[in-house]
Design an enzyme around this catalytic site. Structure first.
Site, PDB file in Angstrom:
ATOM      1  N   HIS A   1      -1.416  -3.702   7.955  1.00 44.86           N
ATOM      2  CA  HIS A   1      -0.689  -3.234   6.338  1.00 44.86           C
ATOM      3  C   HIS A   1       0.099  -2.038   6.771  1.00 44.86           C
ATOM      4  CE1 HIS A   1      -2.663  -6.192   3.923  1.00 44.86           C
ATOM      5  NE2 HIS A   1      -3.552  -6.165   4.578  1.00 44.86           N
TER       6      HIS A   1
ATOM      7  N   ASN B   1      -4.096  -9.340  -1.900  1.00 40.81           N
ATOM      8  CA  ASN B   1      -3.117  -9.816  -0.977  1.00 40.81           C
ATOM      9  C   ASN B   1      -2.554 -10.867  -1.774  1.00 40.81           C
ATOM     10  OD1 ASN B   1      -3.650  -8.640   1.408  1.00 40.81           O
ATOM     11  ND2 ASN B   1      -4.933 -10.304   2.400  1.00 40.81           N
TER      12      ASN B   1
HETATM   13 FE1  HDE Z   1      -7.859  -4.706   4.595  1.00 39.93          FE
HETATM   14  N1  HDE Z   1      -7.833  -3.050   5.620  1.00 39.93           N
HETATM   15  N2  HDE Z   1      -9.451  -5.243   5.675  1.00 39.93           N
HETATM   16  N3  HDE Z   1      -8.108  -6.609   3.526  1.00 39.93           N
HETATM   17  N4  HDE Z   1      -6.243  -4.290   3.406  1.00 39.93           N
HETATM   18  C1  HDE Z   1      -6.830  -2.138   5.587  1.00 39.93           C
HETATM   19  O1  HDE Z   1      -7.207   0.182   5.282  1.00 39.93           O
HETATM   20  C2  HDE Z   1     -10.202  -4.485   6.563  1.00 39.93           C
HETATM   21  C3  HDE Z   1      -9.136  -7.666   4.006  1.00 39.93           C
HETATM   22  C4  HDE Z   1      -5.629  -5.146   2.586  1.00 39.93           C
HETATM   23  O2  HDE Z   1      -1.572  -0.630   1.208  1.00 39.93           O
HETATM   24  C5  HDE Z   1      -6.820  -0.713   6.155  1.00 39.93           C
HETATM   25  O3  HDE Z   1      -5.777   1.850   4.720  1.00 39.93           O
HETATM   26  C6  HDE Z   1     -11.441  -5.051   7.273  1.00 39.93           C
HETATM   27  C7  HDE Z   1      -8.930  -8.508   2.949  1.00 39.93           C
HETATM   28  C8  HDE Z   1      -4.513  -4.513   1.951  1.00 39.93           C
HETATM   29  O4  HDE Z   1      -2.795   0.810   1.787  1.00 39.93           O
HETATM   30  C9  HDE Z   1      -8.386  -1.359   6.882  1.00 39.93           C
HETATM   31  C10 HDE Z   1     -11.296  -6.207   6.567  1.00 39.93           C
HETATM   32  C11 HDE Z   1      -7.766  -8.310   2.175  1.00 39.93           C
HETATM   33  C12 HDE Z   1      -4.428  -3.300   2.661  1.00 39.93           C
HETATM   34  C13 HDE Z   1      -8.600  -2.601   6.402  1.00 39.93           C
HETATM   35  C14 HDE Z   1     -10.195  -6.604   5.790  1.00 39.93           C
HETATM   36  C15 HDE Z   1      -7.113  -7.097   2.537  1.00 39.93           C
HETATM   37  C16 HDE Z   1      -5.561  -3.430   3.569  1.00 39.93           C
HETATM   38  C17 HDE Z   1      -5.970  -0.481   7.020  1.00 39.93           C
HETATM   39  C18 HDE Z   1     -12.509  -7.540   6.673  1.00 39.93           C
HETATM   40  C19 HDE Z   1      -7.233  -9.159   0.818  1.00 39.93           C
HETATM   41  C20 HDE Z   1      -3.477  -2.520   2.577  1.00 39.93           C
HETATM   42  C21 HDE Z   1      -5.332   0.642   6.609  1.00 39.93           C
HETATM   43  C22 HDE Z   1     -13.641  -7.184   6.421  1.00 39.93           C
HETATM   44  C23 HDE Z   1      -8.250  -8.711  -0.246  1.00 39.93           C
HETATM   45  C24 HDE Z   1      -3.695  -1.250   1.781  1.00 39.93           C
HETATM   46  C25 HDE Z   1      -6.177   1.095   5.280  1.00 39.93           C
HETATM   47  C26 HDE Z   1      -2.614  -0.387   1.727  1.00 39.93           C
HETATM   48  C27 HDE Z   1      -5.889  -2.297   4.689  1.00 39.93           C
HETATM   49  C28 HDE Z   1      -9.818  -3.247   6.827  1.00 39.93           C
HETATM   50  C29 HDE Z   1      -9.719  -7.607   5.184  1.00 39.93           C
HETATM   51  C30 HDE Z   1      -6.306  -6.261   2.121  1.00 39.93           C
HETATM   52  C31 HDE Z   1      -8.372  -0.929   8.506  1.00 39.93           C
HETATM   53  C32 HDE Z   1     -12.298  -4.326   7.976  1.00 39.93           C
HETATM   54  C33 HDE Z   1      -9.915  -9.828   2.695  1.00 39.93           C
HETATM   55  C34 HDE Z   1      -3.737  -4.865   0.850  1.00 39.93           C
HETATM   56  O5  HDE Z   1      -9.213  -0.210   6.493  1.00 39.93           O
END
Ligand code: HDE
Length: 664
Positions: free
Chosen positions: A70, A143
């Site tokens: 993202h 998402n």
């Molecule tokens: Fe994320 N995800 N994610 N994700 N995610 C990040 O956090 C992570 C997942 C989502 O505009 C990171 O600040 C793991 C699902 C959005 O700043 C990080 C897992 C969904 C955004 C991270 C998931 C998301 C992130 C990267 C699996 C939909 C952007 C930078 C366990 C519900 C937020 C940050 C923004 C961002 C980890 C799965 C949505 C690395 C470990 C499922 C919208 O922390």
């Protein structure tokens, strides 16, 4: 309009548009900012030039690590209001006080590309919203697709490594059309459902304002009596869910990398907000096992026909940021940021996310005090015994920084749940420690099939073509396993089509899913259609009459459309400045095209623009003719979606509102 959070940010805003002396960071006024201190005009630079040192040192540290996923985002301020009290489900105050406006900050994003990548790759979109409530910040980190690639957080790093550019040569940028992605999804078939979404038009949204949002996981809502319901969060766009075509997306990315963000930015500058409604799907605790899948499995959606989406509130995004870095880049979301009345389920993907987001902020924002950054700071008071650390900006008074204490009357003191303190839901948990997949998580193909069953013919064809494109970019071995290990388990017709396209032999065994359920809510043909914010490229020839232009402009604007006038050079028609030319823009960047021809022949560029618009199934209007406008074109007025705007303006409007002329 101004909201509470924006007012709060003013405290930290330095207005560089106002008259002010140029100073160092120590406040020292500077008399020279173009030449460093040297021993003679042609001599070496002197170490005592503290201003040079400070300025270059700051510059050298202006980048922070971009988000691992993202990275490319676009943030907007706004507000949220609940329609009716949801107290039967939750005690969260912002969901139980109709009329109360909660400030929010929403960040839309793509997932795989780096921060400088394009706006419309084939990808999932992030839709993260921070609600600055009076009980603390609640983050709905959503998402634009309702399911995910894996069931357990432990696989997330593997998946991200597979979808990101390949490690040896850093290619391709912002794309899943490569070996490692298709290798991973073929070997991890729980991804099947999400792969169908990614190959669908949902992955190339027309606008951030024209996509749905989904919290993906089951969360919990807990009311004042302590009763819990499972819930899935939805955002429904007021303008409906619409996408561009893949061929179009590829052209847009070349012509305007900022296509999505630029339009929203401009609309908000012009006072046109982006609007969504919040929806809830609710399953009472006692119905946890009533579906034919496990409601904790994040690769499954809850069909809206079985669990209706209750529309409960409105999100209005209406203020642009003042500074991209300070706000959009530094905002720190975390699904673990909840308020009393909102709690978690045991979805193993959600559980892993609760660890992950704090980690990422620590490295990105350089220490544990990122909550003090203006964009992350709650609008309600906060106090605890955490002290010091990098970037500490608060000055905590007092001698004690520990709980319990006797010296400060035990302040700050925990609040009981009755008085508003957060209390985790008292879920009874009883199990053995195991590393295993639950049997209820083993069906990977039924909902992938349901998604296909629910598509219109056009949507289905787009999915087939998208997979053919993507596998066409992979090596033969990967194409083969994608077909045998993944696609063949979902749908035979799709597999046959793709196999034929990419030169792979069909697996002899028919193993397709026999799931025959469909969910009409999944098809974009059943969405809302509207004219608002639709753009029109009005192509004009040099001898166009001023009244014709003005009349066309006001006719279109009256209906909520956004016309841009395009000619072969910039000039004035009466007092109307023509600011776009065939060199600066292209019809591919617009929802529809109008050709206003005068006496002259259509120039070559206009012909090309019209042909592309026709190919992309866009509404085409024409008017003010002398001679035959269609002579150099491969289509004419008898084709669908081509209308004379002087005689049949409403036909043109209907065509634009219908998004695309699919029958063409
Ligand atoms: Fe994320 N995800 N994610 N994700 N995610 C990040 O956090 C992570 C997942 C989502 O505009 C990171 O600040 C793991 C699902 C959005 O700043 C990080 C897992 C969904 C955004 C991270 C998931 C998301 C992130 C990267 C699996 C939909 C952007 C930078 C366990 C519900 C937020 C940050 C923004 C961002 C980890 C799965 C949505 C690395 C470990 C499922 C919208 O922390």
């Amino acid at each position: 309009m101004s909201n509470k959070k924006k007012d709060d940010l003013q405290k930290d805003t330095i207005d560089n548009t106002k008259e002010a002396p140029l100073t160092t960071n120590q406040g020292l006024p500077i008399s020279e900012d173009e030449f460093s201190l040297k021993a003679g005009e042609r001599g070496p630079t002197l170490m005592e030039d503290f201003h040079l040192r400070e300025k270059v040192m700051h510059f050298d540290h202006e980048r922070i690590p971009e988000r691992i996923v993202h990275a490319r985002g676009f943030g907007v301020h706004g507000e949220f209001e609940v329609y009716e009290s949801l107290e039967k489900y939750t005690k969260a105050k912002f969901l139980t006080e109709p009329g109360k406006k909660t400030p929010v900050f929403t960040r839309f994003s793509t997932v795989a590309g780096n921060r400088g990548s394009m706006d419309i790759p084939r990808d999932v979109r992030g839709f993260a919203t921070k609600f600055y409530t009076d009980e603390g910040n609640f983050d709905l980190v959503a998402n634009n697709m309702p399911v995910f690639f894996m069931q357990d957080a432990i696989k997330f790093p593997d998946f991200v490594h597979a979808v990101k550019p390949e490690p040896h040569n850093e290619m391709p940028q912002a794309a899943s059309a490569h070996n490692t992605f298709w290798d991973w999804v073929s070997q991890n078939t729980e991804s099947a459902h999400m792969v169908m979404w990614l190959m669908s038009d949902r992955a190339i949204p027309r606008s951030f304002s024209m996509m749905e949002g989904f919290g993906v996981h089951a969360f919990r809502l807990v009311n004042a009596e302590g009763k819990s319901h499972f819930v899935k969060f939805h955002w429904k766009p007021k303008l409906g869910t619409h996408s561009v075509l893949w061929d179009e997306a590829q052209m847009i990315n070349g012509k305007n990398t900022d296509f999505n963000r630029a339009q929203i930015w401009q609309n908000i500058e012009d006072g046109i907000p982006v609007e969504f409604e919040l929806g809830l799907q609710v399953i009472p605790e006692e119905d946890e096992f009533k579906m034919d899948f496990d409601i904790l499995d994040p690769t499954k959606l809850w069909p809206e026909e079985d669990v209706p989406v209750q529309i409960v509130g409105k999100l209005t995004l209406n203020e642009n940021v003042d500074n991209y870095f300070a706000e959009t880049e530094q905002v720190a979301f975390n699904p673990g940021h909840v308020v009393p009345g909102i709690d978690f389920s045991n979805d193993p993907l959600l559980q892993g996310r609760l660890f992950s987001y704090t980690d990422t902020q620590l490295i990105r924002l350089g220490g544990p005090n990122f909550h003090q950054l203006p964009i992350n700071r709650p609008v309600c008071p906060f106090s605890n015994n955490q002290r010091e650390g990098y970037g500490q900006v608060s000055i905590h008074k007092g001698q004690t920084a520990y709980h319990k204490n006797s010296m400060n009357n035990n302040q700050p003191e925990p609040l009981s749940a009755e008085k508003g303190g957060y209390e985790h839901y008292h879920e009874k948990v009883d199990g053995r420690k195991v590393q295993a997949r639950s049997d209820s998580f083993t069906d990977h193909f039924s909902q992938a099939k349901m998604f296909l069953n629910s598509m219109s013919d056009v949507e289905l064809q787009h999915i087939y073509d998208a997979i053919s494109f993507e596998l066409g970019k992979c090596d033969m071995e990967i194409r083969e396993i994608a077909i045998s290990d993944l696609l063949n388990h979902i749908d035979r017709d799709m597999t046959e089509y793709v196999a034929d396209k990419v030169g792979v032999e069909m697996p002899p065994e028919v193993e397709e899913s026999t799931y025959d359920k469909s969910s009409p809510a999944l098809s974009m043909k059943n969405t809302t259609f509207a004219l608002d914010t639709r753009t029109v490229a009005v192509m004009i020839m040099p001898d166009i009459a001023e009244e014709t232009l003005k009349e066309t402009k006001s006719k279109l604007e009256e209906k909520g459309l956004q016309p841009s006038f395009i000619a072969d050079k910039m000039y004035k028609v009466g007092d109307l400045q023509i600011d776009e030319t065939f060199d600066t823009v292209h019809s591919v960047l617009f929802d529809s095209v109008i050709a206003l021809k005068g006496k002259d022949q259509l120039p070559k560029a206009a012909v090309e623009n019209l042909e592309i618009a026709f190919k992309h199934k866009k509404a085409i209007g024409y008017g003010s003719l002398s001679g035959n406008i269609f002579e150099p074109l491969s289509f004419d007025e008898n084709d669908k979606g081509v209308s004379n705007i002087e005689e049949n303006f409403n036909d043109f409007l209907n065509d634009v509102a219908s998004h695309r002329i699919w029958e063409r």
